[in-house]
Each structure stands twice: as C-alpha cells, then as structure tokens.
Design an enzyme around this catalytic site. Sequence first.
Site, mmCIF file in Angstrom:
data_model
loop_
_atom_site.group_PDB
_atom_site.id
_atom_site.type_symbol
_atom_site.label_atom_id
_atom_site.label_comp_id
_atom_site.label_asym_id
_atom_site.label_seq_id
_atom_site.Cartn_x
_atom_site.Cartn_y
_atom_site.Cartn_z
ATOM 1 N N LYS A 58 7.384 -8.485 6.800
ATOM 2 C CA LYS A 58 8.365 -8.456 5.716
ATOM 3 C C LYS A 58 9.747 -8.219 6.336
ATOM 4 O O LYS A 58 9.812 -7.514 7.328
ATOM 5 C CB LYS A 58 8.019 -7.327 4.729
ATOM 6 C CG LYS A 58 6.630 -7.485 4.118
ATOM 7 C CD LYS A 58 6.240 -6.237 3.329
ATOM 8 C CE LYS A 58 4.766 -6.267 2.962
ATOM 9 N NZ LYS A 58 4.278 -5.070 2.288
ATOM 10 N N LEU A 77 0.819 -1.220 0.000
ATOM 11 C CA LEU A 77 0.000 0.000 0.000
ATOM 12 C C LEU A 77 0.856 1.275 0.000
ATOM 13 O O LEU A 77 0.847 2.053 -0.966
ATOM 14 C CB LEU A 77 -0.941 -0.016 1.210
ATOM 15 C CG LEU A 77 -1.835 1.211 1.381
ATOM 16 C CD1 LEU A 77 -2.794 1.372 0.214
ATOM 17 C CD2 LEU A 77 -2.615 1.112 2.692
ATOM 18 N N ASP A 78 1.628 1.456 1.096
ATOM 19 C CA ASP A 78 2.413 2.693 1.236
ATOM 20 C C ASP A 78 3.499 2.758 0.166
ATOM 21 O O ASP A 78 4.365 1.885 0.093
ATOM 22 C CB ASP A 78 3.087 2.738 2.615
ATOM 23 C CG ASP A 78 2.074 2.727 3.752
ATOM 24 O OD1 ASP A 78 1.177 3.579 3.747
ATOM 25 O OD2 ASP A 78 2.190 1.859 4.638
ATOM 26 N N GLU A 138 5.629 -3.899 -5.092
ATOM 27 C CA GLU A 138 6.319 -3.373 -3.917
ATOM 28 C C GLU A 138 7.239 -2.211 -4.241
ATOM 29 O O GLU A 138 7.814 -2.149 -5.326
ATOM 30 C CB GLU A 138 7.191 -4.465 -3.305
ATOM 31 C CG GLU A 138 6.577 -5.193 -2.142
ATOM 32 C CD GLU A 138 6.459 -4.358 -0.873
ATOM 33 O OE1 GLU A 138 7.037 -3.239 -0.803
ATOM 34 O OE2 GLU A 138 5.775 -4.815 0.058
ATOM 35 N N ASP A 139 7.428 -1.317 -3.252
ATOM 36 C CA ASP A 139 8.428 -0.248 -3.397
ATOM 37 C C ASP A 139 9.586 -0.440 -2.423
ATOM 38 O O ASP A 139 10.456 0.422 -2.341
ATOM 39 C CB ASP A 139 7.786 1.131 -3.151
ATOM 40 C CG ASP A 139 7.375 1.317 -1.706
ATOM 41 O OD1 ASP A 139 6.902 0.337 -1.087
ATOM 42 O OD2 ASP A 139 7.532 2.432 -1.181
ATOM 43 N N SER A 190 -0.038 -5.291 2.940
ATOM 44 C CA SER A 190 0.706 -4.225 3.605
ATOM 45 C C SER A 190 1.052 -4.628 5.027
ATOM 46 O O SER A 190 0.287 -5.359 5.667
ATOM 47 C CB SER A 190 -0.148 -2.949 3.628
ATOM 48 O OG SER A 190 0.451 -1.973 4.447
ATOM 49 N N ALA A 191 2.177 -4.108 5.524
ATOM 50 C CA ALA A 191 2.552 -4.337 6.926
ATOM 51 C C ALA A 191 1.821 -3.371 7.852
ATOM 52 O O ALA A 191 1.941 -3.461 9.068
ATOM 53 C CB ALA A 191 4.055 -4.149 7.091
HETATM 54 C C1 G6P Z 1 4.344 -0.119 5.710
HETATM 55 C C2 G6P Z 1 5.352 1.006 5.625
HETATM 56 C C3 G6P Z 1 6.301 0.978 6.808
HETATM 57 C C4 G6P Z 1 5.508 0.923 8.114
HETATM 58 C C5 G6P Z 1 4.618 -0.304 8.137
HETATM 59 C C6 G6P Z 1 3.767 -0.396 9.402
HETATM 60 O O1 G6P Z 1 4.972 -1.310 5.382
HETATM 61 O O2 G6P Z 1 6.095 0.909 4.427
HETATM 62 O O3 G6P Z 1 7.118 2.133 6.758
HETATM 63 O O4 G6P Z 1 6.375 0.891 9.237
HETATM 64 O O5 G6P Z 1 3.747 -0.257 7.002
HETATM 65 O O6 G6P Z 1 2.810 0.633 9.367
HETATM 66 P P1 G6P Z 1 1.878 1.077 10.576
HETATM 67 O O7 G6P Z 1 0.918 2.029 9.916
HETATM 68 O O8 G6P Z 1 1.207 -0.156 11.101
HETATM 69 O O9 G6P Z 1 2.760 1.708 11.584
HETATM 70 MG MG MG Z 2 5.658 0.240 0.617
#
Ligand code: G6P
Ligand code: MG
Length: 224
Positions: A151, A14-15, A175-176, A120-121
């Site tokens: 991940k 996502l991000d 993915e980025d 997404s994480a």
């Molecule tokens: C995504 C982002 C990370 C972030 C993770 C957890 O993978 O790329 O930078 O730490 O999500 O996000 P959250 O919103 O749960 O802190």
């Molecule tokens: Mg990302």
Amino acid sequence: MANFDTIKGFAFDLDGVLADTARFHSQAWRQIADELDIPWTEALESGIKGIDRMSSLMLILNSKGVADNYSDEEKEALAKRKNDHYKELISTLTPDDVLPGMHEFLADLKANDLKMSIASASKNAPFILDKLQISDYFVGVVDPSKVKQGKPAPDIFAEAAKILNLPPEQVVGLEDSEAGITSINDAGEISVGIGDALQLHAAKINFPSTKDVTLAQIKAHLNW
Ligand code: G6P
Ligand code: MG
C-alpha cells in the site's frame, strides 16, 4: 454507481480495523525512534499505518534526514529488532482484542453469505487472526510478500478480491489508513474509512470508529 445489491464480498485491513494492534506497531517503532534520537510526531504516528515494515523504518529515518547514515544491514537489523519487540507485544493478544463492534460485524456478514478476505501489509497477520480466533471467517489472507507493491499501490486489495473470486467492483474494502484507502480506490473497490474523516477523506464511506461499522449503515450509504 455502486448499489449494495452488487456487493458480494469484503476485504479487511487487519491492524486498526479488526485488531487493536496499531498501538503495538506504534509502541515498537517509537522505541526504535527514541533510541535513534528521532522525535516521534503525529505525522509518523499516522504515516506508519498501512505501509510495510521497511517503508515504515524509512519514513522514520527520513523524518530526521538520517536514512543515509545507516547501511542496508543496519536497517535490516533495526527492522528485525522492531519486529521482535512487536511479536512480544502481540503474543498477549486474546479474542478480547478484536476491536469494538467487529465480532458482530463479521457474524452479520457471514449470516448474509458475504465472503471475506484479509488485505493486510503485515507478515504477522495469520498469527494475529489465530490469536483473535477469527481465522475461520476468511476465505483467505493476502500474502504481502507475494505482491509486487505494498500500500498505497492497489496490489494488496486487488489480490484480496481475487482470493474472493470477485471482480473489484463487487468488493468493499475497509481501512484505517490513508495508504490503504488509496489502495482500495485504485483497485476499483468501494472504500470504507474508519477513523478521522479529514485524514481519510478519499474514502467513499467514513465511520469515526469500528463500533459504528454495521452492514445496515454501509447498505444505507450505498443505496442513498
Ligand atoms: C500493517 C500496519 C503497518 C505495518 C505493516 C507491516 O499495515 O498498519 O503499521 O508496518 O502492517 O507489518 P509487519 O507486521 O509485517 O511488520
Ligand atoms: Mg490498518
């Protein structure tokens, strides 16, 4: 050998892939780093991409060798403060914050009956999808708190294929982040890296930016 005809679904980070939110993660962590007098570096900027909240904090603290100076409670409090700031930043999101080309790409996948899920994480993913008004494209969203390992482990992308009800080899993952590409590859899916090709060299297919990602390009690469 992967051929496009075998592909039935797409698993999206996502991000930084769908949402223009990587800059907000960076901004919110950078504020914490500044307060703790930890220099912000290129390595931190790319290293926090894709990894979960507490792992991001540990990466930042370890970059100055100060992780042991903080108790578990203090670390929880720092991670919470980062997330509170991040939530303020994402509250302003609108459909215009979908990254360039992604609205068109999602519509094209839908028109071609290809199934989609979110890998997404981020625990904030459902909120962000809602703000961007793209939730309806996805069969489901992986709940990162329900998988064993984040991940770069394969768990999140493996779960995204399960949600699609597809074997991994029929799924393309986008993915980025370096951690995310490793996750896709180790889950046995076809990896698409978006961003710096050197950094994401382990991806099967690379695109410099989201606006370059099209179904036709992915098809061309796989049928090459
Ligand atoms: C995504 C982002 C990370 C972030 C993770 C957890 O993978 O790329 O930078 O730490 O999500 O996000 P959250 O919103 O749960 O802190
Ligand atoms: Mg990302």
